[in-house]
Scaffold this motif. Structure first.
Motif, short mmCIF file in Angstrom:
data_model
loop_
_atom_site.label_atom_id
_atom_site.label_comp_id
_atom_site.label_asym_id
_atom_site.label_seq_id
_atom_site.Cartn_x
_atom_site.Cartn_y
_atom_site.Cartn_z
N MET A 439 4.12 13.86 11.73
CA MET A 439 5.30 13.19 12.24
C MET A 439 6.35 14.16 12.77
N ALA A 440 6.18 15.46 12.49
CA ALA A 440 7.23 16.42 12.83
C ALA A 440 7.64 16.40 14.30
N PRO A 441 6.68 16.32 15.26
CA PRO A 441 7.11 16.28 16.67
C PRO A 441 7.98 15.06 16.97
N VAL A 442 7.61 13.91 16.39
CA VAL A 442 8.41 12.70 16.61
C VAL A 442 9.80 12.87 16.00
N ASN A 443 9.82 13.38 14.77
CA ASN A 443 11.11 13.56 14.10
C ASN A 443 11.97 14.59 14.82
N ALA A 444 11.33 15.66 15.31
CA ALA A 444 12.09 16.69 16.03
C ALA A 444 12.72 16.11 17.28
N LEU A 445 11.97 15.26 17.96
CA LEU A 445 12.50 14.63 19.17
C LEU A 445 13.68 13.72 18.82
N LEU A 446 13.50 12.89 17.81
CA LEU A 446 14.58 11.98 17.43
C LEU A 446 15.81 12.77 16.98
N ASP A 447 15.55 13.88 16.29
CA ASP A 447 16.63 14.72 15.79
C ASP A 447 17.43 15.32 16.95
N ALA A 448 16.71 15.70 18.01
CA ALA A 448 17.38 16.35 19.14
C ALA A 448 18.07 15.34 20.05
N ALA A 449 17.65 14.09 19.99
CA ALA A 449 18.19 13.08 20.91
C ALA A 449 19.53 12.55 20.41
N PRO A 450 20.44 12.20 21.31
CA PRO A 450 21.68 11.57 20.88
C PRO A 450 21.38 10.17 20.30
N PRO A 451 22.27 9.65 19.43
CA PRO A 451 22.01 8.37 18.76
C PRO A 451 21.58 7.25 19.71
N ALA A 452 22.18 7.15 20.88
CA ALA A 452 21.83 6.03 21.77
C ALA A 452 20.38 6.16 22.25
N VAL A 453 19.94 7.40 22.51
CA VAL A 453 18.54 7.60 22.93
C VAL A 453 17.60 7.33 21.75
N ARG A 454 18.00 7.80 20.56
CA ARG A 454 17.21 7.49 19.36
C ARG A 454 17.00 5.99 19.23
N GLU A 455 18.08 5.25 19.41
CA GLU A 455 17.99 3.80 19.22
C GLU A 455 17.03 3.19 20.22
N ARG A 456 17.09 3.66 21.48
CA ARG A 456 16.20 3.12 22.51
C ARG A 456 14.74 3.42 22.16
N LEU A 457 14.50 4.64 21.70
CA LEU A 457 13.13 5.03 21.34
C LEU A 457 12.62 4.20 20.16
N LEU A 458 13.47 4.02 19.19
CA LEU A 458 13.05 3.29 17.99
C LEU A 458 12.72 1.84 18.32
N VAL A 459 13.56 1.23 19.13
CA VAL A 459 13.31 -0.16 19.51
C VAL A 459 11.99 -0.27 20.27
#
Ligand SMILES: *Cc1c(COP(=O)(O)O)cnc(C)c1O
Length: 472
Positions: A439-459
């Motif tokens: 999961m590290a690549p996914v988590n690293a991406l989410l970590d680097a992304a701003p909250p709004a981008v994180r939210e879009r990815l998660l949805v």
């Protein structure tokens, strides 16, 4: 598979299939899962809770006059929570389905208690649980988050006080916060709210059933409950440290007047009179009966012993982590071990721990607050501490050797424009959203992304997961 077959199958076959599916889940027992489940490791407790659950599963909380057993059990649970959380003879409350529902109702009660305020606002430290943000979003209450010190992770009560405006209907704080297990300064926050004539909710969903016992064991727990002047409501999840099966939380109010605006009554239709204390109307008696049985069986002395075992395990785990070079542990105030590292990629570490059978919760950076790993410690962890320490050392070595995750080049440009399937592919997520080995690549991406981008990815990601099974 499909749930609906042309011809039904025998019960034992159905259960065998279910057992097979459950085999792919994370282990809910054994003290190797540091989130999602709360395990006291008490012999016979599961069987008791399951029997109580089964006995009341079809009882409907819609109408307390039809099913007085449910009303009685709810009153017993609210009374028990009031005893643990500094209530008095004025205290009232409701049993809800979980922490999120308790918080939505606390915000609703505060909002609807101030019909004079047209554009209501909620003030809380940024470390407050996301469920409060959800409550604010659902109820169209504007959110004013107060930053915390990025080193101490503490909120300045003066900053909370300064964030209160004439439109504020509620100030919320945590005892403790989920992410780092820290107790907000409830006394000065509640005093500031009271001075402004605003309600103050203490989210003790996580720790409300442990902090009072930790205090009785001699731990320095600052006042946080209904005994604090200005605290108008408090929530505690019985499906966390009261060790009940999922689906039960309690929301307490200082008095009946404060609870009135939580209720919903509707008589202006030709059907039955609807009076609901909580969000659901029809609701199962199963979780409530299971929680009632669990509390009665464990008892006050049992919870004290479980808190002692949990405290010892938390302390030992925190000490084990603190020994590692480049690791910093958040000061221990409850039953959470949260740690940061300046030298190891924590997302890689979480994968290495998972490969060794330990399931931890990575948390992303937020503003100046660094990424961390969260461990919810329960009594079941106590006998596992030595084993964890050894595996942690080898996982840290492996993570150091592996080095930090390198995100695929151009991933952020891709994120801007690409359809989610393509992003998922770039991250190694399979068709239908199947999870990658690591999961590290996914988590690293989410970590680097701003909250709004994180939210879009998660949805988008959850939407890929939630697809109906084929018809066969
Ligand atoms: C778990 C938790 C919640 C949300 O509770 P759910 O039961 O997951 O809905 C809210 N606040 C805190 C502090 C929690 O730990």
């Amino acid at each position: 598979m499909s749930a609906l077959l042309d011809k039904g199958v025998p019960a034992d076959e159905v259960l065998a299939q279910l057992r097979g599916m459950r085999g792919h889940d994370l282990p809910t027992h054994g003290g190797r899962l540091f989130a999602y489940v709360y395990d006291p490791a008490l012999d016979g407790l599961d069987e008791l809770a399951a029997a109580a659950h089964a006995m009341s599963a079809h009882v409907n909380g819609l109408d307390p006059t039809a099913f007085p057993s449910l009303l009685a059990m709810e009153n017993d649970l609210v009374g028990a929570a009031a005893r643990v959380l500094g209530g008095d003879e004025r205290t009232v409350g409701s049993v809800t389905s979980g922490g999120t529902e308790s918080l939505i109702l606390a915000v609703k009660a505060a909002r609807d208690g101030r019909p004079d305020i047209a554009a209501p606002r909620l003030v809380m430290p940024v470390t407050a649980h996301a469920a409060l943000a959800k409550a604010a979003a659902y109820l169209r209450v504007a959110l004013d988050t107060v930053p915390v010190d990025p080193i101490t992770l503490r909120v300045d009560p003066a900053a909370v006080a300064a964030a209160i405006t004439p439109d504020t209907v509620l100030v919320a704080c945590s005892a403790p916060s989920y992410a780092h297990g820290l107790i907000d300064p409830v006394e000065p926050i509640a005093a500031a709210a009271a001075a402004a004539g605003v309600r103050c909710h203490v989210d003790a969903c996580f720790g409300g059933w442990t902090l009072p016992y930790l205090r009785r064991l001699g731990e320095p727990v600052a006042p946080f409950d209904l005994s604090v002047p200005g605290v108008t409501s408090i929530s505690v999840d019985l499906h966390k440290y009261a060790y009940a099966p999922k689906g039960v939380s309690v929301l307490l109010h200082r008095d009946e007047r404060l609870r009135a605006s939580q209720y919903f009554a509707y008589a202006d239709w030709p059907g039955y009179t609807m009076i609901n204390p909580v969000i659901s109307s029809t609701r199962s008696g199963g979780p409530i009966a299971a929680a009632w049985a669990t509390l009665r069986h464990i008892g006050d002395d049992g919870y004290l012993a479980l808190a002692a075992a949990t405290r010892d395990a938390t302390k030992a785990l925190a000490e084990a982590v603190a020994k590692i070079e480049d690791f910093a542990v958040v000061p221990r105030e409850s039953t959470v071990v949260a740690f940061m590292s300046s030298g190891v990629d924590l997302f890689v570490l979480a994968d290495e721990l998972a490969a060794r059978g330990w399931h931890t919760q990575p948390q992303f950076r937020h503003g100046d607050i660094p990424a961390s790993v969260h461990l919810t410690v329960t009594a079941a962890v106590a006998p596992r501490v030595g084993e964890f320490e050894a595996d942690l050392a080898s996982a840290v070595d492996a993570a150091r050797a592996h080095g930090p995750v390198q995100l695929p080049p151009g991933i952020f440009e891709l994120l801007e424009a690409a359809p989610i399937e393509q992003v998922a592919g770039a991250l190694g997520l399979g068709a239908g959203g199947a999870l990658p080995e690591r999961m590290a690549p996914v988590n690293a991406l989410l970590d680097a992304a701003p909250p709004a981008v994180r939210e879009r990815l998660l949805v988008a990601f959850l939407s890929l997961l939630q697809r109906p099974s084929p018809q066969q």
